[in-house]
Scaffold this motif. Sequence first.
Motif, PDB file in Angstrom:
ATOM      1  N   ASP A   6       0.871  -1.276  -0.105  1.00 34.50           N
ATOM      2  CA  ASP A   6       0.026   0.046   0.070  1.00 34.50           C
ATOM      3  C   ASP A   6       1.206   1.172  -0.048  1.00 34.50           C
ATOM      4  OD1 ASP A   6      -2.302  -1.546   0.160  1.00 34.50           O
ATOM      5  OD2 ASP A   6      -2.652  -1.056   2.132  1.00 34.50           O
ATOM      6  N   GLY A   7       0.711   2.294  -0.952  1.00 30.57           N
ATOM      7  CA  GLY A   7       1.287   3.477  -1.011  1.00 30.57           C
ATOM      8  C   GLY A   7       2.666   3.785  -1.147  1.00 30.57           C
ATOM      9  N   LEU A   8       3.485   2.702  -1.496  1.00 31.24           N
ATOM     10  CA  LEU A   8       4.924   2.765  -1.414  1.00 31.24           C
ATOM     11  C   LEU A   8       5.446   3.865  -2.480  1.00 31.24           C
ATOM     12  CD1 LEU A   8       5.978  -0.688  -1.166  1.00 31.24           C
ATOM     13  CD2 LEU A   8       6.069   0.940   0.576  1.00 31.24           C
ATOM     14  N   VAL A   9       4.724   3.826  -3.665  1.00 34.51           N
ATOM     15  CA  VAL A   9       5.189   4.770  -4.606  1.00 34.51           C
ATOM     16  C   VAL A   9       3.840   5.585  -5.086  1.00 34.51           C
ATOM     17  CG1 VAL A   9       6.192   5.039  -7.066  1.00 34.51           C
ATOM     18  CG2 VAL A   9       7.008   3.278  -5.500  1.00 34.51           C
ATOM     19  N   SER A  10       2.785   4.729  -5.477  1.00 36.03           N
ATOM     20  CA  SER A  10       1.620   5.243  -5.892  1.00 36.03           C
ATOM     21  C   SER A  10       0.566   5.939  -5.069  1.00 36.03           C
ATOM     22  CB  SER A  10       0.868   4.110  -6.919  1.00 36.03           C
ATOM     23  OG  SER A  10       0.175   3.197  -5.846  1.00 36.03           O
ATOM     24  N   GLY A  11       0.786   5.589  -3.755  1.00 33.29           N
ATOM     25  CA  GLY A  11      -0.134   6.117  -2.935  1.00 33.29           C
ATOM     26  C   GLY A  11      -1.514   5.555  -2.829  1.00 33.29           C
ATOM     27  N   LEU A  12      -1.763   4.426  -3.697  1.00 31.44           N
ATOM     28  CA  LEU A  12      -2.977   3.877  -3.660  1.00 31.44           C
ATOM     29  C   LEU A  12      -3.290   2.826  -2.693  1.00 31.44           C
ATOM     30  CD1 LEU A  12      -2.819   2.840  -7.601  1.00 31.44           C
ATOM     31  CD2 LEU A  12      -4.225   4.630  -6.665  1.00 31.44           C
ATOM     32  N   ASN A  13      -4.432   2.658  -2.209  1.00 34.45           N
ATOM     33  CA  ASN A  13      -4.681   1.649  -1.133  1.00 34.45           C
ATOM     34  C   ASN A  13      -5.079   0.201  -1.724  1.00 34.45           C
ATOM     35  OD1 ASN A  13      -5.558   0.218   0.773  1.00 34.45           O
ATOM     36  ND2 ASN A  13      -7.151   1.691   1.779  1.00 34.45           N
ATOM     37  N   THR A  14      -3.843  -0.262  -2.227  1.00 32.80           N
ATOM     38  CA  THR A  14      -4.016  -1.180  -2.926  1.00 32.80           C
ATOM     39  C   THR A  14      -4.769  -2.757  -2.291  1.00 32.80           C
ATOM     40  OG1 THR A  14      -1.712  -2.222  -2.358  1.00 32.80           O
ATOM     41  CG2 THR A  14      -2.102  -1.118  -4.305  1.00 32.80           C
ATOM     42  N   THR A  15      -4.662  -2.574  -0.711  1.00 32.90           N
ATOM     43  CA  THR A  15      -5.557  -3.679  -0.136  1.00 32.90           C
ATOM     44  C   THR A  15      -6.873  -3.755  -0.431  1.00 32.90           C
ATOM     45  OG1 THR A  15      -3.640  -3.783   1.425  1.00 32.90           O
ATOM     46  CG2 THR A  15      -5.900  -4.685   1.986  1.00 32.90           C
ATOM     47  N   THR A  16      -7.402  -2.440  -0.301  1.00 38.33           N
ATOM     48  CA  THR A  16      -8.898  -2.180  -0.419  1.00 38.33           C
ATOM     49  C   THR A  16      -9.244  -2.367  -2.023  1.00 38.33           C
ATOM     50  OG1 THR A  16      -8.886  -0.574   1.144  1.00 38.33           O
ATOM     51  CG2 THR A  16     -10.629  -0.362  -0.543  1.00 38.33           C
ATOM     52  N   ILE A  17      -8.467  -2.064  -2.930  1.00 36.23           N
ATOM     53  CA  ILE A  17      -8.727  -2.325  -4.503  1.00 36.23           C
ATOM     54  C   ILE A  17      -8.796  -3.746  -4.728  1.00 36.23           C
ATOM     55  CG2 ILE A  17      -7.919  -2.122  -6.656  1.00 36.23           C
ATOM     56  CD1 ILE A  17      -6.482   0.483  -5.661  1.00 36.23           C
ATOM     57  N   ILE A  18      -7.812  -4.444  -4.087  1.00 41.64           N
ATOM     58  CA  ILE A  18      -8.048  -6.083  -4.392  1.00 41.64           C
ATOM     59  C   ILE A  18      -8.927  -6.631  -3.773  1.00 41.64           C
ATOM     60  CG2 ILE A  18      -6.422  -8.157  -3.727  1.00 41.64           C
ATOM     61  CD1 ILE A  18      -4.119  -6.455  -4.104  1.00 41.64           C
ATOM     62  N   SER A  19      -9.324  -6.161  -2.496  1.00 41.83           N
ATOM     63  CA  SER A  19     -10.626  -6.717  -1.771  1.00 41.83           C
ATOM     64  C   SER A  19     -11.756  -6.439  -2.586  1.00 41.83           C
ATOM     65  CB  SER A  19     -10.758  -6.105  -0.289  1.00 41.83           C
ATOM     66  OG  SER A  19     -11.974  -6.405   0.257  1.00 41.83           O
ATOM     67  N   GLN A  20     -11.904  -5.214  -3.098  1.00 39.18           N
ATOM     68  CA  GLN A  20     -13.240  -4.946  -3.956  1.00 39.18           C
ATOM     69  C   GLN A  20     -13.095  -6.008  -5.208  1.00 39.18           C
ATOM     70  OE1 GLN A  20     -12.527  -0.646  -4.718  1.00 39.18           O
ATOM     71  NE2 GLN A  20     -13.871  -0.320  -2.285  1.00 39.18           N
ATOM     72  N   LEU A  21     -11.908  -5.867  -5.836  1.00 36.44           N
ATOM     73  CA  LEU A  21     -11.838  -6.898  -7.056  1.00 36.44           C
ATOM     74  C   LEU A  21     -12.170  -8.439  -6.710  1.00 36.44           C
ATOM     75  CD1 LEU A  21      -8.787  -5.541  -8.683  1.00 36.44           C
ATOM     76  CD2 LEU A  21     -10.962  -5.254  -9.518  1.00 36.44           C
ATOM     77  N   MET A  22     -11.686  -8.643  -5.551  1.00 39.20           N
ATOM     78  CA  MET A  22     -12.035 -10.067  -5.166  1.00 39.20           C
ATOM     79  C   MET A  22     -13.578 -10.313  -4.678  1.00 39.20           C
ATOM     80  SD  MET A  22      -9.449 -11.941  -5.670  1.00 39.20           S
ATOM     81  CE  MET A  22     -10.219 -13.425  -4.770  1.00 39.20           C
ATOM     82  N   GLN A 401      -2.186  -9.552  -6.014  1.00 41.86           N
ATOM     83  CA  GLN A 401      -1.125  -8.938  -5.223  1.00 41.86           C
ATOM     84  C   GLN A 401       0.075  -8.980  -5.877  1.00 41.86           C
ATOM     85  OE1 GLN A 401      -1.540 -11.814  -2.094  1.00 41.86           O
ATOM     86  NE2 GLN A 401      -2.887 -10.276  -0.770  1.00 41.86           N
ATOM     87  N   THR A 402       0.619  -9.889  -6.854  1.00 38.49           N
ATOM     88  CA  THR A 402       1.748  -9.954  -7.407  1.00 38.49           C
ATOM     89  C   THR A 402       1.720  -8.636  -8.651  1.00 38.49           C
ATOM     90  OG1 THR A 402       2.014 -12.204  -7.224  1.00 38.49           O
ATOM     91  CG2 THR A 402       3.223 -11.151  -8.921  1.00 38.49           C
ATOM     92  N   GLN A 403       0.467  -8.484  -9.030  1.00 45.20           N
ATOM     93  CA  GLN A 403       0.375  -7.464 -10.197  1.00 45.20           C
ATOM     94  C   GLN A 403       0.530  -6.094  -9.617  1.00 45.20           C
ATOM     95  OE1 GLN A 403      -3.095  -7.720 -12.243  1.00 45.20           O
ATOM     96  NE2 GLN A 403      -3.195  -5.661 -13.155  1.00 45.20           N
ATOM     97  N   TYR A 404      -0.011  -5.903  -8.533  1.00 47.42           N
ATOM     98  CA  TYR A 404       0.132  -4.446  -8.028  1.00 47.42           C
ATOM     99  C   TYR A 404       1.456  -4.266  -7.367  1.00 47.42           C
ATOM    100  CZ  TYR A 404      -4.654  -2.964  -8.761  1.00 47.42           C
ATOM    101  OH  TYR A 404      -5.879  -2.644  -9.319  1.00 47.42           O
ATOM    102  N   ALA A 405       2.331  -5.373  -6.871  1.00 48.86           N
ATOM    103  CA  ALA A 405       3.454  -5.371  -6.152  1.00 48.86           C
ATOM    104  C   ALA A 405       4.292  -5.030  -7.501  1.00 48.86           C
ATOM    105  CB  ALA A 405       3.753  -6.593  -5.433  1.00 48.86           C
ATOM    106  N   ASN A 406       4.211  -5.622  -8.570  1.00 47.01           N
ATOM    107  CA  ASN A 406       5.110  -5.424  -9.642  1.00 47.01           C
ATOM    108  C   ASN A 406       4.914  -3.800 -10.143  1.00 47.01           C
ATOM    109  OD1 ASN A 406       6.110  -7.875  -9.765  1.00 47.01           O
ATOM    110  ND2 ASN A 406       4.618  -8.729 -11.292  1.00 47.01           N
ATOM    111  N   LEU A 407       3.623  -3.437 -10.150  1.00 49.54           N
ATOM    112  CA  LEU A 407       3.347  -2.033 -10.589  1.00 49.54           C
ATOM    113  C   LEU A 407       4.188  -0.973  -9.680  1.00 49.54           C
ATOM    114  CD1 LEU A 407       1.617   0.074 -12.100  1.00 49.54           C
ATOM    115  CD2 LEU A 407      -0.170  -0.236 -10.188  1.00 49.54           C
TER     116      LEU A 407
END
Length: 433
Positions: A6-22, A401-407
């Motif tokens: 979460d937010g390392l570079v992009s500042g996006l809440n990737t955990t929430t995004i992945i949860s919603q996609l799941m 998770q891998t996709q967003y980590a790579n991003l």
Amino acid sequence: MTSSVDGLVSGLNTTTIISQLMTIEAAPQDRLKTKVSDQQTLTSAYQAVNAKMLAVQNATKDLATATTWTAVKGASSSSNVTVSTSSTALTGTATFDVKYLASAHVMTSAVPSSGNVVNGNKLTFTKPDGTSTDVNITTNTAQGVADAINSSSAGVRASVITTTSGQVLQFSATGTGAAKSFTVSGLTNSANVMTQGIDGQVNVGDPNNGGYTLSSSDNSYTGLIPGVTVTATKVESGVTVTTTADPSKAAQAMVNLVNAVNSALSTIDSASAYNPTTKTGGPLTGNALVRSLRESLLSAVSQGTGSGSFAANGVSLSKDGQLTLDQSAFLNSITSDPAGTKANLGTTLGGRYSTLADDNINSTTGKITLVIQAGDSYVRSLNDQISDWDTRLAAKKTALQTQYANLETALGKLKDQASWLSGQLASLPTSSS
């Protein structure tokens, strides 16, 4: 394992995004889970009806038993004589005199003031039929003798009694009746009979003028009325015992059947009810199988006996769709026409409910049984699909998770490159003004 980015570079809440996609990805599995819940609710409703029909089936078994309709009850003119009836008891009357009560055989022997109680090392008890039992004595004292007898199989109990003239050994038969009387040999002092063991006796009429005598070792007599046991506790004359038809057992069997059928009807109604306020129905609302079953439960009564209605026997239908039992009409019916009442209620009505129950709950062919089994099979199939989705969704989550980590990694590199380029541009010489 993929860690949170979460937010390392992009500042996006990737955990929430992945949860919603799941959540979107899991929608098909959620629909399967809903189907499982719906089916389990439906199966539970069927199982409740099945249990009620089993109670109906069990109630019909009592009605089909001949002794339910032939039960008799006994009465005695004396409080000292009791009457018990068996399933084969017949109605009848017997008058008799209780001449004797059965008694237990009792002997006593004075304990020597000194020396051995027993001559030798054993006592022998002999019964009227000639059979004898030896009791070995290891401790030749009054209490030692009593203990040896009480631990033996001689059919005698012994006790040491202290009297005003010294100790006495008392020997008592373990039961009443002449056959359990005995003699004892081997004592230093002889034993005397205190109470003679005898059988009880009743006289029916004058034994010398057409009457007869019955004897009993325990004061209970079974020959006065077939299937009836009479027990006397006092000597007296002119005792009369009577057995008459007892409709209470058949009445209770009918109560049990009516209650079982009504309980089944109520369970069906509850599971089939529609709530107009919430506009929702029960799990069996509109269900053709239980609707047909309910109609059959009522029609078993409404179609009558073939020559009339069951109302004359006390069974009818109420306005609210339940069975009713008029106890007074039932008792009048079974008293005036026991065979006809048994045929109508025990055979015809009970038979219809027995058949109806078997049609629905038979372990291999019952309609409800088969529906429950099919529902269980359906749930197992759904659970297998749900399990497959667990594997699929786990893989999908890992991929996201891998996709967003790579991003984030790629964005980090771009950011580093941009910083380097900015530094390079800043270090370029500028033209003089």
